[in-house]
Enzyme design. Structure first.
Site, PDB file in Angstrom:
ATOM      1  N   LYS A   1      32.528  40.396  37.983  1.00  0.00           N
ATOM      2  CA  LYS A   1      33.377  40.459  36.782  1.00  0.00           C
ATOM      3  C   LYS A   1      34.313  39.251  36.851  1.00  0.00           C
ATOM      4  O   LYS A   1      35.318  39.262  37.551  1.00  0.00           O
ATOM      5  CB  LYS A   1      34.174  41.776  36.800  1.00  0.00           C
ATOM      6  CG  LYS A   1      34.462  42.373  35.433  1.00  0.00           C
ATOM      7  CD  LYS A   1      35.237  41.492  34.494  1.00  0.00           C
ATOM      8  CE  LYS A   1      36.722  41.557  34.729  1.00  0.00           C
ATOM      9  NZ  LYS A   1      37.466  40.532  33.967  1.00  0.00           N
TER      10      LYS A   1
ATOM     11  N   GLU B   1      42.203  39.439  47.974  1.00  0.00           N
ATOM     12  CA  GLU B   1      42.809  38.108  48.157  1.00  0.00           C
ATOM     13  C   GLU B   1      43.837  37.968  47.048  1.00  0.00           C
ATOM     14  O   GLU B   1      43.470  37.813  45.875  1.00  0.00           O
ATOM     15  CB  GLU B   1      41.743  37.009  48.030  1.00  0.00           C
ATOM     16  CG  GLU B   1      40.689  37.036  49.112  1.00  0.00           C
ATOM     17  CD  GLU B   1      41.174  36.502  50.448  1.00  0.00           C
ATOM     18  OE1 GLU B   1      42.311  36.015  50.526  1.00  0.00           O
ATOM     19  OE2 GLU B   1      40.406  36.586  51.423  1.00  0.00           O
TER      20      GLU B   1
ATOM     21  N   CYS C   1      46.583  29.926  44.696  1.00  0.00           N
ATOM     22  CA  CYS C   1      47.243  30.970  45.482  1.00  0.00           C
ATOM     23  C   CYS C   1      47.954  30.361  46.682  1.00  0.00           C
ATOM     24  O   CYS C   1      48.919  30.917  47.174  1.00  0.00           O
ATOM     25  CB  CYS C   1      46.202  31.992  45.929  1.00  0.00           C
ATOM     26  SG  CYS C   1      44.781  31.219  46.710  1.00  0.00           S
TER      27      CYS C   1
ATOM     28  N   GLU D   1      55.804  34.676  42.537  1.00  0.00           N
ATOM     29  CA  GLU D   1      54.767  33.658  42.367  1.00  0.00           C
ATOM     30  C   GLU D   1      54.795  33.135  40.929  1.00  0.00           C
ATOM     31  O   GLU D   1      54.617  33.901  39.984  1.00  0.00           O
ATOM     32  CB  GLU D   1      53.401  34.279  42.670  1.00  0.00           C
ATOM     33  CG  GLU D   1      52.291  33.255  42.661  1.00  0.00           C
ATOM     34  CD  GLU D   1      50.920  33.878  42.906  1.00  0.00           C
ATOM     35  OE1 GLU D   1      50.592  34.883  42.252  1.00  0.00           O
ATOM     36  OE2 GLU D   1      50.179  33.328  43.740  1.00  0.00           O
TER      37      GLU D   1
HETATM   38  P1  NAD Z   1      44.600  38.929  37.614  1.00  0.00           P
HETATM   39  O1  NAD Z   1      44.984  39.866  38.699  1.00  0.00           O
HETATM   40  O2  NAD Z   1      45.256  39.040  36.307  1.00  0.00           O
HETATM   41  O3  NAD Z   1      43.036  39.042  37.322  1.00  0.00           O
HETATM   42  C1  NAD Z   1      42.071  38.842  38.326  1.00  0.00           C
HETATM   43  C2  NAD Z   1      40.791  39.550  37.929  1.00  0.00           C
HETATM   44  O4  NAD Z   1      41.015  40.951  37.983  1.00  0.00           O
HETATM   45  C3  NAD Z   1      40.316  39.247  36.497  1.00  0.00           C
HETATM   46  O5  NAD Z   1      38.911  39.159  36.489  1.00  0.00           O
HETATM   47  C4  NAD Z   1      40.785  40.480  35.742  1.00  0.00           C
HETATM   48  O6  NAD Z   1      40.061  40.732  34.571  1.00  0.00           O
HETATM   49  C5  NAD Z   1      40.572  41.552  36.784  1.00  0.00           C
HETATM   50  N1  NAD Z   1      41.356  42.769  36.584  1.00  0.00           N
HETATM   51  C6  NAD Z   1      42.638  42.874  36.134  1.00  0.00           C
HETATM   52  N2  NAD Z   1      42.990  44.173  36.068  1.00  0.00           N
HETATM   53  C7  NAD Z   1      41.932  44.896  36.504  1.00  0.00           C
HETATM   54  C8  NAD Z   1      41.676  46.292  36.653  1.00  0.00           C
HETATM   55  N3  NAD Z   1      42.591  47.215  36.328  1.00  0.00           N
HETATM   56  N4  NAD Z   1      40.476  46.674  37.105  1.00  0.00           N
HETATM   57  C9  NAD Z   1      39.540  45.758  37.433  1.00  0.00           C
HETATM   58  N5  NAD Z   1      39.704  44.434  37.282  1.00  0.00           N
HETATM   59  C10 NAD Z   1      40.891  44.004  36.823  1.00  0.00           C
HETATM   60  O7  NAD Z   1      44.771  37.474  38.252  1.00  0.00           O
HETATM   61  P2  NAD Z   1      44.619  36.057  37.537  1.00  0.00           P
HETATM   62  O8  NAD Z   1      45.819  35.844  36.674  1.00  0.00           O
HETATM   63  O9  NAD Z   1      43.257  35.937  36.944  1.00  0.00           O
HETATM   64  O10 NAD Z   1      44.666  35.081  38.798  1.00  0.00           O
HETATM   65  C11 NAD Z   1      45.812  34.569  39.345  1.00  0.00           C
HETATM   66  C12 NAD Z   1      46.188  35.333  40.604  1.00  0.00           C
HETATM   67  O11 NAD Z   1      45.139  35.288  41.546  1.00  0.00           O
HETATM   68  C13 NAD Z   1      47.387  34.742  41.302  1.00  0.00           C
HETATM   69  O12 NAD Z   1      48.259  35.759  41.706  1.00  0.00           O
HETATM   70  C14 NAD Z   1      46.787  34.073  42.533  1.00  0.00           C
HETATM   71  O13 NAD Z   1      47.664  33.928  43.614  1.00  0.00           O
HETATM   72  C15 NAD Z   1      45.649  34.958  42.833  1.00  0.00           C
HETATM   73  N6  NAD Z   1      44.651  34.234  43.623  1.00  0.00           N
HETATM   74  C16 NAD Z   1      44.501  34.547  44.962  1.00  0.00           C
HETATM   75  C17 NAD Z   1      43.596  33.850  45.747  1.00  0.00           C
HETATM   76  C18 NAD Z   1      43.399  34.167  47.208  1.00  0.00           C
HETATM   77  O14 NAD Z   1      42.355  33.800  47.740  1.00  0.00           O
HETATM   78  N7  NAD Z   1      44.328  34.834  47.870  1.00  0.00           N
HETATM   79  C19 NAD Z   1      42.840  32.837  45.174  1.00  0.00           C
HETATM   80  C20 NAD Z   1      43.027  32.540  43.829  1.00  0.00           C
HETATM   81  C21 NAD Z   1      43.928  33.257  43.061  1.00  0.00           C
END
Ligand code: NAD
Length: 492
Positions: A175, A250, A284, A385
């Site tokens: 997804k 992550e 991140c 963040e």
């Molecule tokens: P997000 O949490 O909004 O979304 C991430 C994914 O989760 C998307 O595909 C979204 O549709 C899905 N999602 C959201 N709610 C959900 C639910 N209730 N059930 C199932 N899926 C759901 O994050 P974002 O804004 O897309 O990404 C940015 C974030 O990701 C930042 O906080 C960043 O630090 C983090 N990030 C972490 C790493 C790492 O390796 N630690 C790497 C890249 C990004």
């Protein structure tokens, strides 16, 4: 506009709802394609396809060596398509073409590495303490794995999950983020070309709640591997826990990049800049808290601001652009809001601090590379963040002070240390609570190096040999070699 359908059981499938939503080009701020709006019905289909593929002899009965060969073929195909994938990501995500060039050329390494590892996961024969008994372990796949990715590096973060998941013999439903689904859908074509049987790899697009959550809660799903924000991560973790699923997370970071007064200042300036302005700060691992020893604070900041001013902003499709747009409109607004929060809390803006209204920035979502000084680690700008090109500079006195400020956040993803002192180079990384510490460098990642978070930055590790274990479970098999089964009523 192009219409992008989902990829389920080897077919391109229109959403059950019949609805599509717009995906945007961040440089123009205009939509360029329509993406299928997945729902519970589509999630159900995809999990069923992945579940059936688990017992399809074309997948279940092939050897680990054959699976590995398939993954390496996928690596070759990804390498051949690197440029095309890179351009697509620039269009949908706003990432720089220069960064995507490097990323898509490096990406195949995850498929080569885990392809190579597929037939090297060994069980063991146990020196068991019972007579007439032969006991051994084998490592088996978990089953259907749901891989949820964010928008900031869709293909790279997919590779970190997909390569070990398939190497271990699982099937997957991906997804991707609703903001950047195009490259994952394009990648499905490469998976198909590599010869993976139908249903082994599926993509459901759409929003987290509508398309992601039915996958997370589906009873046939064994594992959820999630990359994204801490709030959604915690929510997904709770939902998955109800079904007692395996989970790896992550999540976000607020990484300290620590500049000691004995460092090479020119190198540290470059490290601080790449830590926060690469990928427009949307990583991140962004080194968003710059801890600078007070004795060099003013001199270092002069050099930093001078260097940061040289950043060339503009069209991410141009090779010489150094800072591109923010990927999504909500993220653009969030970053601008954090700039206001920092000012209200008393931070001093040394550079940028608002929208980038330069002619070369077109109609896109651009913010100025921004540096705040005089930040106290208790301020929101230091604790939360931002996920944008906004740097908070925090002064410190000595080693203990640096470590205490570095560790005083809920996150623990990464950190940087700049020093010319061998004692500090060894001791400070041991005292910092983060999954990765870079010394006199920043941002390096590799398929051989475990990556993941301490504290609220996540659970589990990606990359490196052990990552494949996150997608496997151990079975212990007991074989009796006794010729006669003893009387169970007589205790031995
Ligand atoms: P997000 O949490 O909004 O979304 C991430 C994914 O989760 C998307 O595909 C979204 O549709 C899905 N999602 C959201 N709610 C959900 C639910 N209730 N059930 C199932 N899926 C759901 O994050 P974002 O804004 O897309 O990404 C940015 C974030 O990701 C930042 O906080 C960043 O630090 C983090 N990030 C972490 C790493 C790492 O390796 N630690 C790497 C890249 C990004």
């Amino acid at each position: 506009m192009d219409k992008l359908d989902m990829y389920i059981n080897g077919n391109w499938v229109a959403p059950a709802s019949g609805e599509y939503f717009e995906t945007f080009n961040p440089f123009t701020g205009r939509p360029w394609a329509m993406v299928a709006r997945g729902s519970e019905v589509d999630a159900e289909q995809a999990v069923e396809a992945a579940n059936s593929a688990l017992v399809n002899p074309a997948w279940a009965d092939i050897t680990a060596t054959q699976r590995g060969a398939m993954l390496r073929r996928l690596g070759d195909i990804a390498a051949k398509n690197a440029e095309r994938l890179g351009k697509l990501e620039v269009q949908d995500n706003g990432k720089l073409i220069a960064e995507m060039g490097m990323q898509t050329q490096y990406l195949p390494q995850w498929y080569y590495y885990f392809g190579g590892l597929a037939d090297k996961v060994e069980g063991s024969v146990l020196p068991i303490d019972k007579p007439d008994t032969f006991t051994y372990t084998r490592n088996e796949p978990l089953g259907v794995c749901v891989l949820i990715t964010p928008w900031n590096s869709p293909l790279m973060l997919l590779a970190w999950k997909l390569a070990p998941a398939l190497a271990a013999g699982n099937t997957v439903v991906v997804k991707p983020s609703e903001f950047t689904s195009a490259s994952t859908l394009e990648f499905a074509k490469l998976v198909e070309e590599a010869g993976f049987p139908k249903g082994v790899f599926n993509v459901v697009t759409g929003f987290g709640k509508e398309a992601g959550e039915p996958l997370v809660t589906h009873p046939r799903v064994a594992k959820v591997a999630f990359t994204g924000g801490a709030l959604s991560g915690a929510h997904v973790y709770q939902k998955a826990a109800k079904g007692l699923k395996k989970v790896s997370l992550e999540l976000g970071g607020k990484s300290p990049n620590i500049i000691f007064d004995d460092c090479s200042m020119d190198n540290a300036v470059k490290g601080a800049i790449s830590g926060i302005f690469a990928a427009t700060g949307q990583t991140c691992i962004a080194g968003s808290r710059l801890l600078v020893q007070r004795s060099i604070h003013d001199e270092f900041l002069d050099k930093l601001v001078t260097f940061a001013k040289t950043a060339k902003m503009g069209d991410p499709m141009l090779r010489d652009t150094q800072v591109g747009p923010v990927t999504t409109q909500p993220q653009y607004e969030k970053i601008l809001n954090y700039m206001e929060v920092a000012r209200e809390d008393g931070a001093e803006c040394l550079l940028g601090g608002g929208k980038a209204e330069r002619p070369e920035c077109g109609g896109g979502w651009f913010v100025e590379p921004t540096i705040f000084s005089g930040v106290d680690n208790k301020m929101r700008i230091a604790q939360e963040e931002v996920f944008g090109p906004v740097l908070s500079v925090i002064p410190f006195e000595d080693d203990d002070d640096a470590v205490s400020i570095a560790n005083d956040v809920v996150y623990g993803l990464a950190s940087g240390v700049w020093t010319g002192n061998i004692r500090r180079a060894i001791e400070i990384p041991q005292r910092i609570k983060s999954g990765t510490v870079w010394v006199n460098t920043y941002r390096a990642v590799s398929y051989v190096a475990p990556f993941g978070g301490y504290k609220q930055s996540g659970l589990g590790r990606e990359s490196g040999q052990r990552a494949i274990e996150e997608y496997m479970q151990t079975k212990t098999v007991w074989v009796s070699t006794a010729t006669e089964t003893p009387n169970p009523f007589v205790m031995r």
